[in-house]
Design an enzyme around this catalytic site. Structure first.
Site, PDB file in Angstrom:
ATOM      1  N   ASN A   1     -13.318   9.970  -1.266  1.00 16.50           N
ATOM      2  CA  ASN A   1     -14.010   8.920  -2.019  1.00 16.50           C
ATOM      3  C   ASN A   1     -13.826   7.633  -1.238  1.00 16.50           C
ATOM      4  O   ASN A   1     -12.705   7.188  -1.030  1.00 16.50           O
ATOM      5  CB  ASN A   1     -13.394   8.733  -3.410  1.00 16.50           C
ATOM      6  CG  ASN A   1     -13.612   9.936  -4.303  1.00 16.50           C
ATOM      7  OD1 ASN A   1     -14.634  10.598  -4.225  1.00 16.50           O
ATOM      8  ND2 ASN A   1     -12.636  10.222  -5.155  1.00 16.50           N
TER       9      ASN A   1
ATOM     10  N   HIS B   1      -4.177   0.367   8.035  1.00 13.69           N
ATOM     11  CA  HIS B   1      -4.693   0.055   6.703  1.00 13.69           C
ATOM     12  C   HIS B   1      -6.115  -0.507   6.755  1.00 13.69           C
ATOM     13  O   HIS B   1      -6.882  -0.389   5.791  1.00 13.69           O
ATOM     14  CB  HIS B   1      -3.748  -0.956   6.034  1.00 13.69           C
ATOM     15  CG  HIS B   1      -4.075  -1.256   4.602  1.00 13.69           C
ATOM     16  ND1 HIS B   1      -3.780  -0.379   3.573  1.00 13.69           N
ATOM     17  CD2 HIS B   1      -4.664  -2.335   4.014  1.00 13.69           C
ATOM     18  CE1 HIS B   1      -4.170  -0.911   2.423  1.00 13.69           C
ATOM     19  NE2 HIS B   1      -4.713  -2.093   2.656  1.00 13.69           N
TER      20      HIS B   1
ATOM     21  N   CYS C   1       0.831  -1.209   0.000  1.00 12.06           N
ATOM     22  CA  CYS C   1       0.000   0.000   0.000  1.00 12.06           C
ATOM     23  C   CYS C   1       0.865   1.259   0.000  1.00 12.06           C
ATOM     24  O   CYS C   1       1.733   1.417   0.854  1.00 12.06           O
ATOM     25  CB  CYS C   1      -0.912  -0.017   1.228  1.00 12.06           C
ATOM     26  SG  CYS C   1      -1.722   1.563   1.533  1.00 12.06           S
TER      27      CYS C   1
ATOM     28  N   HIS D   1      -8.379   7.313   3.437  1.00 13.48           N
ATOM     29  CA  HIS D   1      -7.737   8.573   3.059  1.00 13.48           C
ATOM     30  C   HIS D   1      -8.715   9.498   2.356  1.00 13.48           C
ATOM     31  O   HIS D   1      -9.766   9.070   1.888  1.00 13.48           O
ATOM     32  CB  HIS D   1      -6.534   8.302   2.145  1.00 13.48           C
ATOM     33  CG  HIS D   1      -6.914   7.861   0.760  1.00 13.48           C
ATOM     34  ND1 HIS D   1      -7.378   6.590   0.477  1.00 13.48           N
ATOM     35  CD2 HIS D   1      -6.912   8.520  -0.430  1.00 13.48           C
ATOM     36  CE1 HIS D   1      -7.626   6.483  -0.819  1.00 13.48           C
ATOM     37  NE2 HIS D   1      -7.365   7.639  -1.392  1.00 13.48           N
TER      38      HIS D   1
ATOM     39  N   CYS E   1       0.492   3.280   3.493  1.00 13.69           N
ATOM     40  CA  CYS E   1       0.930   2.769   4.792  1.00 13.69           C
ATOM     41  C   CYS E   1       2.272   3.388   5.198  1.00 13.69           C
ATOM     42  O   CYS E   1       3.101   3.715   4.344  1.00 13.69           O
ATOM     43  CB  CYS E   1       1.049   1.234   4.750  1.00 13.69           C
ATOM     44  SG  CYS E   1      -0.532   0.379   4.991  1.00 13.69           S
TER      45      CYS E   1
ATOM     46  N   HIS F   1      -6.949   1.912   1.889  1.00 12.00           N
ATOM     47  CA  HIS F   1      -6.394   2.584   3.074  1.00 12.00           C
ATOM     48  C   HIS F   1      -7.184   3.876   3.291  1.00 12.00           C
ATOM     49  O   HIS F   1      -7.327   4.682   2.369  1.00 12.00           O
ATOM     50  CB  HIS F   1      -4.905   2.896   2.843  1.00 12.00           C
ATOM     51  CG  HIS F   1      -4.191   3.321   4.084  1.00 12.00           C
ATOM     52  ND1 HIS F   1      -3.165   2.579   4.647  1.00 12.00           N
ATOM     53  CD2 HIS F   1      -4.366   4.375   4.914  1.00 12.00           C
ATOM     54  CE1 HIS F   1      -2.739   3.189   5.748  1.00 12.00           C
ATOM     55  NE2 HIS F   1      -3.465   4.281   5.924  1.00 12.00           N
TER      56      HIS F   1
ATOM     57  N   GLN G   1      -8.790  13.588   0.100  1.00 12.14           N
ATOM     58  CA  GLN G   1      -7.988  14.444  -0.767  1.00 12.14           C
ATOM     59  C   GLN G   1      -8.346  15.912  -0.525  1.00 12.14           C
ATOM     60  O   GLN G   1      -9.413  16.233  -0.013  1.00 12.14           O
ATOM     61  CB  GLN G   1      -8.253  14.107  -2.238  1.00 12.14           C
ATOM     62  CG  GLN G   1      -8.001  12.654  -2.601  1.00 12.14           C
ATOM     63  CD  GLN G   1      -7.995  12.420  -4.111  1.00 12.14           C
ATOM     64  OE1 GLN G   1      -7.405  13.196  -4.872  1.00 12.14           O
ATOM     65  NE2 GLN G   1      -8.647  11.358  -4.555  1.00 12.14           N
TER      66      GLN G   1
ATOM     67  N   SER H   1      -9.178   3.964  -5.369  1.00 18.37           N
ATOM     68  CA  SER H   1      -8.294   2.917  -5.870  1.00 18.37           C
ATOM     69  C   SER H   1      -7.433   2.305  -4.771  1.00 18.37           C
ATOM     70  O   SER H   1      -6.649   1.403  -5.023  1.00 18.37           O
ATOM     71  CB  SER H   1      -7.427   3.453  -7.002  1.00 18.37           C
ATOM     72  OG  SER H   1      -6.761   4.618  -6.594  1.00 18.37           O
TER      73      SER H   1
HETATM   74  O1  LIG Z   1      -7.516  10.656  -7.251  1.00 22.57           O
HETATM   75  P1  LIG Z   1      -7.886   9.202  -7.343  1.00 22.57           P
HETATM   76  O2  LIG Z   1      -8.350   8.647  -6.026  1.00 22.57           O
HETATM   77  O3  LIG Z   1      -6.806   8.358  -7.978  1.00 22.57           O
HETATM   78  O4  LIG Z   1      -9.124   9.146  -8.359  1.00 22.57           O
HETATM   79  C1  LIG Z   1     -10.474   9.228  -7.981  1.00 22.57           C
HETATM   80  O5  LIG Z   1     -10.795  10.524  -7.472  1.00 22.57           O
HETATM   81  C2  LIG Z   1     -10.672  11.615  -8.388  1.00 22.57           C
HETATM   82  C3  LIG Z   1     -11.169  12.868  -7.700  1.00 22.57           C
HETATM   83  O6  LIG Z   1     -12.477  12.700  -7.187  1.00 22.57           O
HETATM   84  C4  LIG Z   1     -11.436  11.354  -9.694  1.00 22.57           C
HETATM   85  O7  LIG Z   1     -11.101  12.353 -10.630  1.00 22.57           O
HETATM   86  C5  LIG Z   1     -11.092   9.984 -10.277  1.00 22.57           C
HETATM   87  O8  LIG Z   1     -11.901   9.727 -11.402  1.00 22.57           O
HETATM   88  C6  LIG Z   1     -11.299   8.907  -9.205  1.00 22.57           C
HETATM   89  O9  LIG Z   1     -10.958   7.641  -9.727  1.00 22.57           O
END
Ligand SMILES: O=P(O)(O)O[C@H]1O[C@H](CO)[C@@H](O)[C@H](O)[C@H]1O
Ligand SMILES: O=P(O)(O)O[C@H]1O[C@H](CO)[C@@H](O)[C@H](O)[C@H]1O
Lengths: 348, 348
Positions: free
Chosen positions: A155, A115, A52, A168, A55, A166, A170, A163
């Site tokens: 997300n 994790h 990961c 997290h 981690c 873990h 943004q 993806s």
């Molecule tokens: O940034 P990540 O987690 O790789 O990607 C994810 O979040 C982003 C922001 O919401 C999006 O644009 C991506 O389509 C989604 O797969």
């Protein structure tokens, strides 16, 4: 008073934050589902995963080594959608081809070294330390004079494009206002100009009187299913005070925010006995742009699930081309969430 | 002229039909994907499926028996989101709770008796007969005086919430304008007031000169990746003439529409050698509302796939809360689609 029967007749409701409407079809919830069924998320993650990139002590895509962090950890996204050295340029050909460069900073924030956890499984103190970090990052990013808006979000779940399991979130910050924020600016400004109060302070007071869409409440925050919710279990956390952004939260408010966040996400997980996927994020006043007394901090939760851990609502076709549409009413959704236990199903 | 480098710098582009922008991050297409991978659609459907509620002579949810139709077949949706006997009522409490009933008719249209086909696999004459039916239904629905807007669309593929693989589309008609149509009304009206030409006629002419986003062209239609496309392989079919709605298509135009529809959907299938999922639908002038010379008929295609038959673009998080975002540029997408064969991969 109108006799509109919200539980029975197809109708539209206006989202007061965007000015846009949603179509509600209450009679349609009996529709059988023969379509796509999602995979259940795996539930046996290790506390530490050597593969990961979030981690502690592991290597990331750009070659950096993560520190052996004990609470939470933030770094610039190795695949940022926005870059901080983009120079400002504009393009306009006959009003048909209109573009401009966008400058920004994208960060990733690991919520915990563990994790295998998610927000509702973390204790309140650990959630509070994520909130402290959100606040600190917000304050620091808003010191960068060209940044005009800071989007803090998460997300959660593979079904939401996450993806890495873990835990997290943004933070994307940028030098122009994104479209959803532009809409909320217009709507909040209009109301404030007329009444000298934020639209969400009046809205929250009215919802607390009505009670039917409220999920939880403490001294500083309310969680509720908004009257105009588009996703089946869409919710909002709203501050009781009219606070423009997370920088304005005091210690008590940060603790209360941690408490209501834990309650809401625990109810979510308990609803279908699954780690409940969603995209969630705070909407806040623009930064480096003077005072915004019309802006009222709030956090949206957009979860995709409709009937079970594996059947989601598809916002497609009519929704993409014409208008968001929902089947179960916001009132039914709120009642279901209120009836969920506040003890996490895995903790039993 | 600006030196904005569209292939290199993060930038936003304005959707001239909605007035909203999309964030383009061209440098980001190298991002590895470790997230959710979709199931491949099964590819061995029978010509007739006794379980399918759309196949000829089968029984539907409401007990009706489908006729033994030979071309296409239309009926009222057994689980309609809108009902034709909803009475008009309005609700407004302090500008915070705003709602009104919505009245409508939802229809389903089977494109062919063959359970195993899709639009690109049908011959041009069969596609033309679907177009004839769309036109006939549009004309008939617009005779219902309370209907103000008619949305013709198709959800294709399980990933797009399509619950039955039998080739079919839907027609939802209603007594108010949906939000996406409201936006396109405003934008088209503004341009028309200024120039006395539809915005799309000028846009299509400019794109035909530039060529880089054009996919196919015939006497009556153009297919292209719009400058402001949000989905990776989003496209539009636009009529060359300024036609307000499908009722205005003459025989030659219907034949040309069938031809370009077959070309575009065949290229789509060939791109990743899979039955290419999408939501597609026509945007047309409101009905029973006088003349709309500003309106220019067009059809949007919103396909979710990004890199392969199993990796899609997630419009989540930042996109839901802030702004739609894309990685590959519209110019690269158009070139890839242009390079796809116009002979269906299964036909070889
Ligand atoms: O940034 P990540 O987690 O790789 O990607 C994810 O979040 C982003 C922001 O919401 C999006 O644009 C991506 O389509 C989604 O797969
Ligand atoms: O009507 P269907 O095919 O059962 O349902 C599908 O299309 C509808 C209209 O786009 C959406 O509201 C549903 O979420 C989707 O699953």
């Amino acid at each position: 008073q109108s006799t509109l029967n919200f539980g029975d007749s197809p109708h539209t409701r206006v989202n007061i934050l965007t000015g846009e409407k949603v179509l509600v079809s209450p009679h349609r919830s009996k529709r059988p589902w023969q379509g796509q069924v999602e995979d259940l998320p795996g539930d046996n993650r290790p506390e530490y995963d050597p593969q990961c990139y979030l981690c502690p002590t592991n290597k990331r895509a750009d070659g950096d080594i993560n520190p052996d962090y004990k609470e939470s950890f933030v770094f610039v996204n190795d695949f940022s959608a926005l870059l901080k050295d983009t120079s400002q340029q504009e393009f306009n050909e006959d009003e048909l081809f209109v573009a401009e460069t966008e400058r920004g900073i994208c960060k990733v924030i690991a919520f915990t070294p563990r994790h295998d956890l998610t927000l509702p499984e973390m204790d309140q103190a650990a959630i509070k330390s994520v909130i402290d970090l959100w606040q600190k990052e917000f304050v620091e990013l808003s010191k960068v004079d060209w940044i005009k808006y800071i989007q803090i979000f998460e997300n959660k779940g593979a079904i939401m494009g996450c993806s890495n399991p873990h835990p997290h979130g943004q933070i994307w910050s940028q030098n122009h206002l994104p479209v959803e924020i532009q809409k909320e600016c217009v709507q909040q400004q209009q109301y404030f100009n007329k009444y000298q109060r934020t639209i969400l302070s009046d809205y929250v007071k009215a919802e607390l009187r009505k009670e039917e869409r409220i999920i939880d409440e403490n001294d500083s925050f309310v969680s509720l299913v908004p009257f105009w919710a588009a996703w089946p279990y869409e919710t909002m956390i709203v501050s009781k005070r009219s606070i423009q952004n997370i920088a304005g939260f005091d210690e008590k408010e940060k603790t209360d925010f941690a408490a209501i966040l834990k309650l809401l996400t625990t109810r979510y997980d308990n609803l279908f006995k699954t780690s409940f996927p969603y995209s969630a994020g705070m909407h806040q006043a623009p930064v480096n742009d003077g005072d915004h007394p019309e802006w009222h901090w709030h956090m949206h939760f957009y979860p995709p699930l409709l009937r079970s851990a594996t059947v989601k609502k598809f916002m497609v076709g009519y929704e993409m081309l014409a208008n968001p549409q929902r089947d179960i009413t916001p009132e039914v959704a709120a009642e279901q969430l209120r009836n969920c236990s506040t003890v996490h199903y895995k903790a039993k």
